[in-house]
Scaffold this active site. Structure first.
Site, PDB file in Angstrom:
ATOM      1  N   ARG A  52      -6.407   0.829  -6.714  1.00 44.83           N
ATOM      2  CA  ARG A  52      -5.930   2.340  -5.838  1.00 44.83           C
ATOM      3  C   ARG A  52      -6.207   3.487  -6.799  1.00 44.83           C
ATOM      4  NH1 ARG A  52      -1.843  -1.344  -5.163  1.00 44.83           N
ATOM      5  NH2 ARG A  52      -1.277  -2.092  -3.110  1.00 44.83           N
ATOM      6  N   HIS A  64      -9.842   5.743  -1.325  1.00 41.88           N
ATOM      7  CA  HIS A  64      -9.580   4.470  -0.699  1.00 41.88           C
ATOM      8  C   HIS A  64     -10.731   3.619   0.091  1.00 41.88           C
ATOM      9  CE1 HIS A  64      -5.594   2.806  -0.592  1.00 41.88           C
ATOM     10  NE2 HIS A  64      -5.554   2.133   0.583  1.00 41.88           N
ATOM     11  N   HIS A  80      -2.123  -6.936  -2.983  1.00 39.62           N
ATOM     12  CA  HIS A  80      -1.343  -7.070  -1.540  1.00 39.62           C
ATOM     13  C   HIS A  80      -0.003  -8.150  -1.676  1.00 39.62           C
ATOM     14  CE1 HIS A  80      -4.587  -5.008   1.091  1.00 39.62           C
ATOM     15  NE2 HIS A  80      -4.148  -4.291   0.441  1.00 39.62           N
ATOM     16  N   LYS A 106       1.928  -1.296  -7.231  1.00 39.25           N
ATOM     17  CA  LYS A 106       3.134  -1.158  -6.587  1.00 39.25           C
ATOM     18  C   LYS A 106       4.438  -1.903  -7.223  1.00 39.25           C
ATOM     19  CE  LYS A 106       1.060   1.017  -2.195  1.00 39.25           C
ATOM     20  NZ  LYS A 106       1.335   1.130  -0.721  1.00 39.25           N
ATOM     21  N   TYR A 131      -9.234  -6.885   6.865  1.00 40.85           N
ATOM     22  CA  TYR A 131     -10.683  -6.878   6.631  1.00 40.85           C
ATOM     23  C   TYR A 131     -11.291  -7.972   7.109  1.00 40.85           C
ATOM     24  CZ  TYR A 131      -8.964  -3.405   3.082  1.00 40.85           C
ATOM     25  OH  TYR A 131      -8.417  -2.392   2.650  1.00 40.85           O
ATOM     26  N   ARG A 166     -11.903   1.312  -2.350  1.00 38.84           N
ATOM     27  CA  ARG A 166     -11.097   0.048  -2.151  1.00 38.84           C
ATOM     28  C   ARG A 166     -11.385  -0.966  -0.849  1.00 38.84           C
ATOM     29  NH1 ARG A 166      -6.328  -1.801  -3.980  1.00 38.84           N
ATOM     30  NH2 ARG A 166      -4.528  -2.320  -2.315  1.00 38.84           N
TER      31      ARG A 166
END
Length: 307
Positions: free
Chosen positions: A157, A252, A278, A180, A287, A255
């Site tokens: 990110r 993004h 993730h 995150k 994806y 990414r």
């Protein structure tokens, strides 16, 4: 407990204990401020006065606004409210969770837009010259090339990449990324990105660093201050313009392209999940729809009896 105090406690929790980003915490704060104001207009200023019907009425009223908000916006609003009340119930502040039966709206499946490999190469060339071709004084071009090479090579990110310290880049062919929730992951770095980063650290960053205050951040602006997310976004926009790419390109996008190209190359979805950071493989599986669509296109154009 009064609603304002409850919201403050929850925001401290997600910021300090869960380690959510300032951007995410700010979004929750905006959502919950509107929620608290709406309840106050109806004479409710204490947690115990909040009922399931009130929560349902609030979200229904927001969804019926003119112009109508996107389903994703309503889903995020519900997530903010649900998180608040679950926290208060878990902490023993509230006896019941009024959001227990709240159902989020169905959001349409939006496939991420990825660039082709050729377009990625054009974008990288638009950012700056390859290390071997860089002019001695082209500090910004060398920096921008390293930034975009790293974004595409790792699928990071933009917030993760601009927050890297120089020490994070000192692990050879792997990169330590803080994602995150302050979770760390190690991501391999290919030879092209490694060469671009090494060129930046040796040729450009020392001079940029002398222009500002000392900082451990790896990527610096023209005046020596740490590069911001907004500046990184602008770098990509300018590179896309120079490359002649007409489609919208954002941080993004790189990414998305990283994940899509890996899966098209045969990578396992679980591996891509780990590389992207993730929490759930379900997030990564979007994806796979992209690659299935690509396979379908190839089949339709290649098989003699496909049409």
């Amino acid at each position: 407990m009064r609603l304002e105090r409850a919201v403050d406690a929850y925001l401290r929790h997600i910021s300090i204990e869960r380690g959510l980003s300032e951007h995410t915490v700010a979004a929750y704060r905006r959502d919950l401020a509107g929620y608290v104001d709406w309840l106050a207009d109806r004479g409710v200023d204490d947690i115990e006065g909040v009922t399931t019907q009130l929560v349902s009425d609030f979200t229904a009223e927001q969804a019926a606004a003119d112009p109508p908000p996107a389903a994703t916006s309503i889903a995020r609003l519900q997530s903010s409210i649900r998180g608040l009340h679950r926290f208060l119930t878990r902490e023993g502040v509230a006896a019941e969770d009024p959001t227990g039966r709240l159902r989020p709206p169905k959001t349409p499946l939006r496939l991420p837009k990825a660039l082709s490999i050729g377009d990625v190469e054009r974008l990288l060339d638009g950012a700056g010259p390859a290390p071997a071709d860089a002019a001695p004084g082209d500090l910004i071009g060398v920096r921008d090339r390293a930034l975009l090479e790293l974004l595409y090579a790792t699928g990071g990110r933009v917030s993760e990449i601009v927050q890297l310290d120089v020490d994070d880049l000192s692990h050879g062919d792997v990169l330590r990324v803080r994602g995150k929730g302050a979770k760390e992951r190690m991501v391999p770095v290919g030879s092209y990105a490694r060469a671009a980063v090494d060129a930046y650290l040796t040729r450009a960053r020392p001079e940029l660093s002398r222009r500002g205050r000392a900082t451990p951040r790896a990527f610096l602006g023209a005046r020596g201050a740490p590069l911001s997310r907004q500046s990184a976004w602008l770098v990509i926009q300018q590179a896309a313009e120079r490359a002649g790419l007409t489609a919208h390109v954002s941080p993004h996008t790189l990414r998305h392209s990283f994940a899509t190209h890996l899966l098209q190359g045969g990578a396992d979805v679980r591996v891509v999940q780990e590389l992207l950071g993730h929490a759930s493989v379900a997030t990564t599986q979007i994806y796979t729809h992209v690659t299935v669509d690509a396979l379908r296109d190839v089949y339709l154009t290649s098989h003699p009896r496909a049409r």
